[in-house]
Design a protein around this motif. Structure first.
Motif, short mmCIF file in Angstrom:
data_model
loop_
_atom_site.label_atom_id
_atom_site.label_comp_id
_atom_site.label_asym_id
_atom_site.label_seq_id
_atom_site.Cartn_x
_atom_site.Cartn_y
_atom_site.Cartn_z
N UNK A 1 0.83 -1.21 0.00
CA UNK A 1 0.00 0.00 0.00
C UNK A 1 0.86 1.26 0.00
N UNK A 2 2.05 1.19 0.58
CA UNK A 2 2.93 2.35 0.53
C UNK A 2 3.36 2.69 -0.87
N UNK A 3 3.62 1.70 -1.70
CA UNK A 3 4.02 1.95 -3.08
C UNK A 3 2.85 2.41 -3.93
N UNK A 4 1.66 1.91 -3.63
CA UNK A 4 0.49 2.27 -4.44
C UNK A 4 -0.05 3.65 -4.07
N UNK B 1 -0.24 10.52 0.41
CA UNK B 1 -0.32 10.72 1.85
C UNK B 1 0.98 11.33 2.36
N UNK B 2 0.96 11.92 3.54
CA UNK B 2 2.21 12.49 4.09
C UNK B 2 3.27 11.42 4.31
N UNK B 3 4.51 11.84 4.20
CA UNK B 3 5.64 10.94 4.42
C UNK B 3 6.08 11.04 5.88
N UNK B 4 6.19 9.90 6.54
CA UNK B 4 6.60 9.87 7.93
C UNK B 4 8.11 10.00 8.04
N UNK B 5 8.83 9.24 7.27
CA UNK B 5 10.27 9.36 7.14
C UNK B 5 10.64 8.79 5.78
N UNK B 6 11.92 8.79 5.47
CA UNK B 6 12.36 8.34 4.15
C UNK B 6 11.97 6.89 3.92
N UNK B 7 11.19 6.64 2.88
CA UNK B 7 10.77 5.29 2.55
C UNK B 7 9.54 4.83 3.30
N UNK C 1 5.52 5.93 4.48
CA UNK C 1 4.41 6.86 4.29
C UNK C 1 3.27 6.51 5.23
N UNK C 2 2.33 7.45 5.34
CA UNK C 2 1.16 7.22 6.19
C UNK C 2 0.29 6.11 5.64
N UNK C 3 0.24 5.97 4.33
CA UNK C 3 -0.56 4.90 3.74
C UNK C 3 -0.02 3.52 4.13
N UNK C 4 1.30 3.35 4.08
CA UNK C 4 1.88 2.07 4.47
C UNK C 4 1.70 1.78 5.95
N UNK D 1 7.23 -1.06 12.24
CA UNK D 1 7.53 -0.97 10.81
C UNK D 1 8.08 0.40 10.43
N UNK D 2 7.71 1.43 11.19
CA UNK D 2 8.15 2.80 10.87
C UNK D 2 9.51 3.11 11.48
#
Length: 367
Positions: free
Chosen positions: A243-246, A251-257, A259-262, A337-338
Protein backbone atom coordinates in the motif's frame (compact mmCIF):
# COMPACT_ATOMS: atom_id res chain seq x y z
CA UNK A 1 82.41 135.50 -13.16
CA UNK A 2 82.67 133.24 -16.02
CA UNK A 3 79.54 132.48 -17.92
CA UNK A 4 78.58 128.74 -17.81
CA UNK A 5 77.90 127.08 -21.06
CA UNK A 6 74.27 126.30 -21.80
CA UNK A 7 73.12 122.64 -21.44
CA UNK A 8 71.78 121.29 -24.67
CA UNK A 9 68.26 119.72 -24.56
CA UNK A 10 67.82 116.00 -24.48
CA UNK A 11 67.42 114.72 -27.96
CA UNK A 12 64.20 112.80 -28.68
CA UNK A 13 64.76 109.42 -30.22
CA UNK A 14 62.12 108.21 -32.58
CA UNK A 15 62.01 104.34 -32.79
CA UNK A 16 61.41 103.01 -36.21
CA UNK A 17 58.43 100.65 -36.72
CA UNK A 18 59.70 97.11 -37.11
CA UNK A 19 59.05 95.11 -40.15
CA UNK A 20 56.39 92.39 -39.99
CA UNK A 21 58.98 89.65 -40.11
CA UNK A 22 60.88 91.16 -37.19
CA UNK A 23 57.75 91.50 -35.08
CA UNK A 24 56.86 87.82 -35.56
CA UNK A 25 60.32 86.63 -34.62
CA UNK A 26 60.35 88.68 -31.42
CA UNK A 27 56.92 87.42 -30.35
CA UNK A 28 57.88 83.77 -30.93
CA UNK A 29 61.10 84.24 -29.01
CA UNK A 30 59.08 85.43 -26.01
CA UNK A 31 57.40 82.05 -25.34
CA UNK A 32 59.02 78.94 -23.84
CA UNK A 33 60.82 76.52 -26.10
CA UNK A 34 58.62 74.07 -27.97
CA UNK A 35 58.81 70.50 -26.52
CA UNK A 36 58.15 67.00 -27.90
CA UNK A 37 54.52 66.80 -26.70
CA UNK A 38 53.65 70.07 -28.41
CA UNK A 39 55.17 68.84 -31.64
CA UNK A 40 53.14 65.62 -31.42
CA UNK A 41 49.95 67.60 -30.76
CA UNK A 42 50.65 69.89 -33.68
CA UNK A 43 51.29 66.88 -35.90
CA UNK A 44 47.99 65.18 -34.86
CA UNK A 45 45.00 65.69 -37.16
CA UNK A 46 42.54 68.31 -35.98
CA UNK A 47 39.50 67.13 -34.11
CA UNK A 48 36.18 68.63 -33.28
CA UNK A 49 35.84 71.33 -30.69
CA UNK A 50 33.63 69.21 -28.38
CA UNK A 51 36.13 66.33 -28.47
CA UNK A 52 38.99 68.65 -27.56
CA UNK A 53 37.07 70.02 -24.57
CA UNK A 54 36.19 66.54 -23.33
CA UNK A 55 39.81 65.41 -23.64
CA UNK A 56 40.99 68.50 -21.77
CA UNK A 57 38.64 67.76 -18.84
CA UNK A 58 39.25 64.01 -18.51
CA UNK A 59 42.94 63.96 -19.44
CA UNK A 60 42.31 60.39 -20.65
CA UNK A 61 43.12 58.85 -24.00
CA UNK A 62 40.45 58.30 -26.54
CA UNK A 63 38.46 55.10 -26.04
CA UNK A 64 38.79 52.73 -28.90
CA UNK A 65 35.58 50.82 -29.69
CA UNK A 66 36.08 47.53 -31.42
CA UNK A 67 33.27 45.54 -32.96
CA UNK A 68 33.71 41.77 -33.05
CA UNK A 69 31.82 39.77 -35.59
CA UNK A 70 30.30 36.60 -34.10
CA UNK A 71 30.56 33.54 -36.26
CA UNK A 72 27.24 32.04 -37.37
CA UNK A 73 25.92 29.26 -35.02
CA UNK A 74 26.74 25.74 -36.02
CA UNK A 75 23.80 23.55 -36.97
CA UNK A 76 22.73 21.35 -34.01
CA UNK A 77 22.04 17.69 -34.39
CA UNK A 78 18.42 16.86 -33.50
CA UNK A 79 18.13 14.67 -30.37
CA UNK A 80 17.72 11.02 -31.06
CA UNK A 81 14.57 9.37 -29.76
CA UNK A 82 15.90 5.85 -30.06
CA UNK A 83 17.18 4.44 -26.76
CA UNK A 84 20.64 2.85 -26.77
CA UNK A 85 20.91 -0.89 -26.27
CA UNK A 86 21.02 -2.20 -22.74
CA UNK A 87 24.47 -1.81 -21.22
CA UNK A 88 25.68 0.77 -23.78
CA UNK A 89 27.28 3.95 -22.32
CA UNK A 90 24.87 6.88 -22.55
CA UNK A 91 26.36 9.42 -20.12
CA UNK A 92 24.36 8.18 -17.16
CA UNK A 93 25.16 5.77 -14.37
CA UNK A 94 25.56 2.32 -15.83
CA UNK A 95 25.00 -1.00 -14.04
CA UNK A 96 28.64 -1.95 -14.43
CA UNK A 97 29.82 1.18 -12.61
CA UNK A 98 27.33 0.73 -9.79
CA UNK A 99 28.00 -2.94 -9.18
CA UNK A 100 31.39 -2.55 -7.57
CA UNK A 101 32.19 -4.55 -4.50
CA UNK A 102 32.62 -1.43 -2.36
CA UNK A 103 29.73 0.60 -3.79
CA UNK A 104 27.03 1.75 -1.39
CA UNK A 105 25.53 4.53 -3.53
CA UNK A 106 22.27 2.61 -3.96
CA UNK A 107 21.53 2.89 -0.22
CA UNK A 108 20.94 6.65 -0.47
CA UNK A 109 18.85 6.92 -3.63
CA UNK A 110 15.96 4.49 -3.39
CA UNK A 111 14.37 1.57 -1.61
CA UNK A 112 13.27 0.21 -4.97
CA UNK A 113 14.19 -3.43 -5.60
CA UNK A 114 16.50 -2.57 -8.48
CA UNK A 115 16.75 1.15 -9.34
CA UNK A 116 20.10 0.71 -11.14
CA UNK A 117 19.37 -2.52 -12.97
CA UNK A 118 22.00 -4.66 -11.24
CA UNK A 119 19.75 -7.73 -11.18
CA UNK A 120 19.19 -9.01 -14.74
CA UNK A 121 15.79 -10.63 -14.16
CA UNK A 122 14.39 -7.33 -12.88
CA UNK A 123 15.01 -5.78 -16.29
CA UNK A 124 13.13 -8.61 -18.01
CA UNK A 125 10.07 -8.68 -15.72
CA UNK A 126 9.81 -5.06 -14.57
CA UNK A 127 6.12 -5.13 -13.56
CA UNK A 128 5.96 -8.61 -12.06
CA UNK A 129 9.27 -8.65 -10.18
CA UNK A 130 10.74 -5.15 -10.19
CA UNK A 131 7.69 -3.01 -9.45
CA UNK A 132 5.41 -5.23 -7.36
CA UNK A 133 7.93 -7.81 -6.05
CA UNK A 134 5.41 -10.62 -6.49
CA UNK A 135 7.82 -13.57 -5.85
CA UNK A 136 9.37 -11.91 -2.80
CA UNK A 137 6.03 -10.98 -1.27
CA UNK A 138 4.60 -14.42 -1.97
CA UNK A 139 7.46 -15.97 -0.01
CA UNK A 140 6.97 -13.39 2.74
CA UNK A 141 3.26 -14.16 3.12
CA UNK A 142 3.65 -17.93 2.85
CA UNK A 143 5.84 -18.05 5.97
CA UNK A 144 2.93 -16.70 8.01
CA UNK A 145 0.59 -19.42 6.77
CA UNK A 146 3.28 -22.02 7.37
CA UNK A 147 3.70 -20.80 10.96
CA UNK A 148 -0.06 -20.91 11.52
CA UNK A 149 -0.14 -24.43 10.10
CA UNK A 150 2.54 -25.60 12.52
CA UNK A 151 0.63 -24.06 15.41
CA UNK A 152 -2.60 -25.80 14.38
CA UNK A 153 -0.79 -29.17 14.52
CA UNK A 154 0.44 -28.50 18.04
CA UNK A 155 4.13 -28.14 17.21
CA UNK A 156 6.05 -26.52 20.05
CA UNK A 157 8.15 -23.44 19.42
CA UNK A 158 11.04 -25.14 21.21
CA UNK A 159 11.20 -27.65 18.37
CA UNK A 160 11.07 -24.96 15.69
CA UNK A 161 13.75 -22.47 16.65
CA UNK A 162 16.59 -25.04 16.40
CA UNK A 163 15.61 -25.56 12.75
CA UNK A 164 15.61 -21.83 12.17
CA UNK A 165 19.08 -21.56 13.63
CA UNK A 166 20.20 -24.54 11.54
CA UNK A 167 19.00 -22.75 8.38
CA UNK A 168 20.47 -19.40 9.45
CA UNK A 169 24.06 -20.64 9.69
CA UNK A 170 24.45 -22.10 6.15
CA UNK A 171 22.56 -19.23 4.49
CA UNK A 172 24.77 -16.69 6.22
CA UNK A 173 27.84 -18.71 5.20
CA UNK A 174 26.74 -18.73 1.56
CA UNK A 175 26.20 -14.98 1.74
CA UNK A 176 29.74 -14.53 3.02
CA UNK A 177 31.11 -16.64 0.17
CA UNK A 178 29.27 -14.74 -2.55
CA UNK A 179 30.69 -11.44 -1.26
CA UNK A 180 34.17 -12.97 -1.24
CA UNK A 181 34.01 -14.44 -4.77
CA UNK A 182 32.42 -12.11 -7.38
CA UNK A 183 31.91 -14.95 -9.87
CA UNK A 184 29.84 -16.88 -7.36
CA UNK A 185 27.94 -13.70 -6.50
CA UNK A 186 26.92 -13.23 -10.15
CA UNK A 187 25.75 -16.84 -10.31
CA UNK A 188 23.83 -16.39 -7.04
CA UNK A 189 22.08 -13.26 -8.35
CA UNK A 190 21.18 -14.95 -11.61
CA UNK A 191 19.55 -17.89 -9.78
CA UNK A 192 17.84 -16.08 -6.87
CA UNK A 193 17.56 -12.56 -8.26
CA UNK A 194 13.75 -12.70 -8.37
CA UNK A 195 13.69 -12.83 -4.56
CA UNK A 196 16.28 -10.09 -4.03
CA UNK A 197 16.42 -6.35 -3.86
CA UNK A 198 19.28 -4.32 -5.24
CA UNK A 199 20.39 -3.46 -1.71
CA UNK A 200 21.23 -7.14 -1.32
CA UNK A 201 23.64 -7.22 -4.27
CA UNK A 202 26.53 -6.01 -2.12
CA UNK A 203 24.64 -6.28 1.21
CA UNK A 204 23.33 -9.14 3.28
CA UNK A 205 20.41 -11.21 2.09
CA UNK A 206 17.04 -10.36 3.65
CA UNK A 207 16.45 -14.03 4.44
CA UNK A 208 19.21 -13.85 7.04
CA UNK A 209 17.42 -11.07 8.92
CA UNK A 210 14.09 -12.86 8.54
CA UNK A 211 15.43 -16.05 10.11
CA UNK A 212 17.21 -14.08 12.83
CA UNK A 213 14.05 -12.20 13.79
CA UNK A 214 11.84 -15.31 13.79
CA UNK A 215 14.40 -17.31 15.78
CA UNK A 216 14.71 -14.57 18.42
CA UNK A 217 10.99 -14.30 19.23
CA UNK A 218 10.34 -18.04 19.17
CA UNK A 219 13.38 -18.71 21.32
CA UNK A 220 12.92 -16.11 24.07
CA UNK A 221 9.19 -15.21 24.17
CA UNK A 222 6.07 -17.22 25.15
CA UNK A 223 4.43 -19.25 22.42
CA UNK A 224 1.44 -17.07 21.62
CA UNK A 225 3.52 -13.87 21.61
CA UNK A 226 6.24 -15.49 19.49
CA UNK A 227 3.77 -16.85 16.93
CA UNK A 228 1.95 -13.53 16.77
CA UNK A 229 5.25 -11.68 16.21
CA UNK A 230 6.06 -13.90 13.22
CA UNK A 231 2.58 -13.36 11.78
CA UNK A 232 2.94 -9.59 12.12
CA UNK A 233 6.28 -9.76 10.32
CA UNK A 234 4.87 -11.90 7.53
CA UNK A 235 1.67 -10.02 6.80
CA UNK A 236 2.00 -6.47 8.16
CA UNK A 237 5.34 -5.78 6.51
CA UNK A 238 3.97 -6.98 3.16
CA UNK A 239 0.85 -4.83 3.51
CA UNK A 240 2.90 -1.74 4.39
CA UNK A 241 5.16 -2.23 1.38
CA UNK A 242 2.27 -2.85 -1.04
CA UNK A 243 0.00 0.00 0.00
CA UNK A 244 2.93 2.35 0.53
CA UNK A 245 4.02 1.95 -3.08
CA UNK A 246 0.49 2.27 -4.44
CA UNK A 247 -0.84 5.16 -2.36
CA UNK A 248 2.15 6.57 -0.49
CA UNK A 249 2.50 9.48 -2.92
CA UNK A 250 -0.96 10.73 -1.91
CA UNK A 251 -0.32 10.72 1.85
CA UNK A 252 2.21 12.49 4.09
CA UNK A 253 5.64 10.94 4.42
CA UNK A 254 6.60 9.87 7.93
CA UNK A 255 10.27 9.36 7.14
CA UNK A 256 12.36 8.34 4.15
CA UNK A 257 10.77 5.29 2.55
CA UNK A 258 7.80 5.28 4.97
CA UNK A 259 4.41 6.86 4.29
CA UNK A 260 1.16 7.22 6.19
CA UNK A 261 -0.56 4.90 3.74
CA UNK A 262 1.88 2.07 4.47
CA UNK A 263 1.70 2.58 8.24
CA UNK A 264 -2.11 2.61 8.18
CA UNK A 265 -2.12 -0.60 6.15
CA UNK A 266 0.27 -2.24 8.63
CA UNK A 267 -1.96 -1.26 11.54
CA UNK A 268 -5.13 -2.51 9.86
CA UNK A 269 -3.60 -5.84 8.90
CA UNK A 270 -2.12 -6.17 12.39
CA UNK A 271 -5.54 -5.76 13.97
CA UNK A 272 -7.03 -8.38 11.63
CA UNK A 273 -4.14 -10.77 12.31
CA UNK A 274 -4.59 -10.49 16.09
CA UNK A 275 -8.32 -11.07 15.73
CA UNK A 276 -7.69 -14.12 13.53
CA UNK A 277 -5.13 -15.65 15.85
CA UNK A 278 -6.60 -14.99 19.31
CA UNK A 279 -10.21 -14.89 18.16
CA UNK A 280 -10.25 -17.96 15.90
CA UNK A 281 -7.06 -20.05 15.89
CA UNK A 282 -6.43 -20.15 19.65
CA UNK A 283 -10.04 -21.07 20.65
CA UNK A 284 -10.19 -23.63 17.85
CA UNK A 285 -6.87 -25.39 18.48
CA UNK A 286 -6.67 -24.75 22.22
CA UNK A 287 -4.64 -22.71 24.69
CA UNK A 288 -1.23 -23.77 25.83
CA UNK A 289 0.02 -23.51 29.37
CA UNK A 290 2.57 -20.85 28.54
CA UNK A 291 0.13 -18.44 26.83
CA UNK A 292 0.12 -14.90 28.15
CA UNK A 293 -3.35 -13.97 26.86
CA UNK A 294 -6.15 -16.28 27.91
CA UNK A 295 -9.04 -14.11 26.75
CA UNK A 296 -9.12 -11.69 29.70
CA UNK A 297 -7.52 -8.38 30.58
CA UNK A 298 -7.32 -7.00 34.11
CA UNK A 299 -6.43 -3.71 35.72
CA UNK A 300 -3.03 -3.99 37.45
CA UNK A 301 -3.22 -4.98 41.12
CA UNK A 302 -1.36 -1.85 42.19
CA UNK A 303 -4.09 0.30 40.65
CA UNK A 304 -6.83 -1.83 42.25
CA UNK A 305 -5.32 -1.39 45.67
CA UNK A 306 -4.90 2.35 45.14
CA UNK A 307 -8.57 2.88 44.20
CA UNK A 308 -9.95 0.29 46.66
CA UNK A 309 -11.14 -2.39 44.19
CA UNK A 310 -11.35 -6.04 45.05
CA UNK A 311 -9.16 -8.56 43.26
CA UNK A 312 -12.07 -9.86 41.16
CA UNK A 313 -13.01 -6.37 39.95
CA UNK A 314 -11.58 -4.55 36.93
CA UNK A 315 -11.53 -7.65 34.73
CA UNK A 316 -12.48 -7.40 31.06
CA UNK A 317 -13.07 -10.38 28.79
CA UNK A 318 -14.79 -11.47 25.62
CA UNK A 319 -14.87 -9.33 22.51
CA UNK A 320 -13.96 -6.18 24.39
CA UNK A 321 -10.68 -7.68 25.58
CA UNK A 322 -10.03 -9.12 22.12
CA UNK A 323 -10.67 -5.71 20.54
CA UNK A 324 -8.20 -3.99 22.87
CA UNK A 325 -5.55 -6.63 22.20
CA UNK A 326 -6.15 -6.35 18.46
CA UNK A 327 -5.86 -2.58 18.58
CA UNK A 328 -2.61 -2.77 20.52
CA UNK A 329 -1.22 -5.44 18.16
CA UNK A 330 -1.92 -3.23 15.15
CA UNK A 331 -0.27 -0.27 16.85
CA UNK A 332 2.95 -2.09 17.76
CA UNK A 333 3.13 -3.60 14.25
CA UNK A 334 2.78 -0.19 12.61
CA UNK A 335 5.21 1.48 15.01
CA UNK A 336 7.86 -1.21 14.59
CA UNK A 337 7.53 -0.97 10.81
CA UNK A 338 8.15 2.80 10.87
CA UNK A 339 10.95 3.04 13.44
CA UNK A 340 14.57 2.96 12.34
CA UNK A 341 17.16 1.52 14.74
CA UNK A 342 20.76 1.90 13.51
CA UNK A 343 19.62 1.15 9.96
CA UNK A 344 18.77 -2.48 10.78
CA UNK A 345 16.57 -4.49 8.46
CA UNK A 346 12.78 -4.51 8.97
CA UNK A 347 12.78 -8.30 9.00
CA UNK A 348 14.50 -8.29 12.38
CA UNK A 349 13.10 -5.04 13.82
CA UNK A 350 9.39 -5.82 13.29
CA UNK A 351 9.22 -9.20 15.08
CA UNK A 352 11.52 -8.21 17.93
CA UNK A 353 9.84 -4.87 18.70
CA UNK A 354 6.35 -6.32 18.20
CA UNK A 355 7.16 -9.21 20.53
CA UNK A 356 8.55 -6.88 23.20
CA UNK A 357 5.50 -4.62 22.92
CA UNK A 358 3.02 -7.50 23.24
CA UNK A 359 4.97 -9.10 26.07
CA UNK A 360 5.06 -5.85 28.06
CA UNK A 361 1.35 -5.21 27.46
CA UNK A 362 0.30 -8.66 28.69
CA UNK A 363 2.73 -8.41 31.58
CA UNK A 364 0.87 -5.36 32.85
CA UNK A 365 -2.78 -6.11 31.97
CA UNK A 366 -3.10 -9.86 32.59
CA UNK A 367 -3.43 -11.42 36.01
Amino acid sequence: MAQQPAIPPTPSVTQATPAPSESTDKQESYFTPIGRSINQRNAAPPSSFADERARARSRSPKSIVTHTVKPPPLPQKPPSTASPPNGAPNGHLSPSSAASSTSSYWRTISRSPSPLGLIPIHRSFRTFIHRHEIPRKALHISIGFFTLSLYSRGVSQHSIHPWLLGALIPIASVDYLRHTFPTFNRFYIRVLGALMRESEVDGYNGVIWYLLGAWSVLRFLPKDVGVMSVLLLSWCDTAASTFGRLYGRYTPRIRKGKSLAGSAAAMGVGMLTAGLFWGWAVPRFGYDEGFMFNGELAVPMVVKEAIGWRSDEGVLGGRAALGIVSLWSGFVASASEVVDIFGWDDNVIIPVLSGIGLWGFFKVFTS
